[in-house]
Design an enzyme around this catalytic site. Sequence first.
Site, PDB file in Angstrom:
ATOM      1  N   GLY A   1      39.819  40.063  82.971  1.00 44.52           N
ATOM      2  CA  GLY A   1      40.304  39.243  81.863  1.00 44.52           C
ATOM      3  C   GLY A   1      41.434  38.302  82.238  1.00 44.52           C
ATOM      4  CD  GLN A   2      45.156  34.426  79.072  1.00 42.90           C
ATOM      5  OE1 GLN A   2      45.103  35.133  78.068  1.00 42.90           O
ATOM      6  NE2 GLN A   2      45.844  33.304  79.104  1.00 42.90           N
TER       7      GLN A   2
ATOM      8  CG  ASP B   1      31.668  51.342  78.916  1.00 45.46           C
ATOM      9  OD1 ASP B   1      32.646  51.116  78.162  1.00 45.46           O
ATOM     10  OD2 ASP B   1      30.484  51.356  78.523  1.00 45.46           O
TER      11      ASP B   1
ATOM     12  CE1 TYR C   1      43.465  42.073  70.134  1.00 44.78           C
ATOM     13  CE2 TYR C   1      44.927  40.519  69.037  1.00 44.78           C
ATOM     14  CZ  TYR C   1      44.571  41.243  70.160  1.00 44.78           C
ATOM     15  OH  TYR C   1      45.318  41.120  71.296  1.00 44.78           O
TER      16      TYR C   1
ATOM     17  CE  LYS D   1      45.637  44.692  71.163  1.00 49.16           C
ATOM     18  NZ  LYS D   1      45.500  45.367  72.467  1.00 49.16           N
TER      19      LYS D   1
HETATM   20  N1  SER Z   1      46.152  36.035  72.217  1.00 52.07           N
HETATM   21  C1  SER Z   1      45.781  36.954  71.181  1.00 52.07           C
HETATM   22  C2  SER Z   1      44.796  36.348  70.252  1.00 52.07           C
HETATM   23  O1  SER Z   1      44.869  35.168  70.031  1.00 52.07           O
HETATM   24  C3  SER Z   1      47.006  37.414  70.438  1.00 52.07           C
HETATM   25  O2  SER Z   1      47.380  38.654  70.910  1.00 52.07           O
HETATM   26  O3  SER Z   1      43.973  37.001  69.734  1.00 52.07           O
END
Ligand code: SER
Length: 314
Positions: free
Chosen positions: A11-12, A53, A143, A147
């Site tokens: 990932g990033q 995974d 999301y 979190k």
């Molecule tokens: N970069 C993330 C998003 O935009 C924020 O935690 O979902």
Amino acid sequence: MRKIIVIGAAGQIGSELVPFLRNKYGNDNVIATYRKTLLQDSIKKSGPVVYLDALDNNIISKLFNEYEVDTVYHLASILSATGEKMPQTAWNINMNGLINVLEMSRKYNIKNIIWPSSIAVFGPTTPRDNTPNTTILQPTTMYGITKVAGELLAEYYYKKFELDVRSIRLPGIISSETLPGGGTTDYAVEIFYEAIKKKEYNCFLKKDTILPMMYMPDCLKCMTDLLETDNSKLKRRVYNVTGMSFSAEEIATEIKNHIPEFQIEYKPDFRQEIADSWPKSIDDSLAREEWGWNPSYNLESMTKDMIDILSKRL
Ligand code: SER
């Protein structure tokens, strides 16, 4: 020396964290794992690389055991915008992935776990300016919900099982190596690629949308400094952190200082509502006090660095 596993290394953040950690702790001591996206050649060549995974406890258990892991970076996650398109998948990967990693970490006596939380834990009822560490957490995205639940799980595992989980609420991360995918803050990375390649960008947020951000070198420092801080200094498991705050228009103006022909148009889509529910700026004084967090980059220095790096590469 630590034995570190990075879950979500393609990932990033993972793609830059792995080389950074290998440089610091030794190539063979950092195991990079991937699931869907393959890893870069440089990561494959410089040290161990394995499939993992996070939804599969057998694989986690096998790798923790085989590599005698003592430190975990659990980065694999579905971000905010993708999460709104597939909320059940986001819940499954973000929550079940996390609890598996915590459970296996408990079983294998893992010393430290770093798991990033996000500014997405905040919502429309949270104060949006200089948002404090302890405040209302009522997010309106899946999301954000995962979190918040993850933060509570981290606290729970620490109190109940003495598992040393640490977390930072990352803002939008700006980086030049790997593009982010499926987030609301992604525009602040895409804008550089488009400015250099096409001299124009269609922004999916309104021009006056202000969000907190951080440049990758600061993010890497943040994630490793928190890991190396003595636990006695930490009075909580989760910290606000930020590097800078700017509007879409402000970053466009800064880019124009380097690329005068650059043009931007604003066509807000469904991500505008997500951005509007998040803070504009973050109070990270507790991270500064308790473990010395101190970012180096602001809008100006980050923009210059991004343009230097990307114009050479693109
Ligand atoms: N970069 C993330 C998003 O935009 C924020 O935690 O979902």
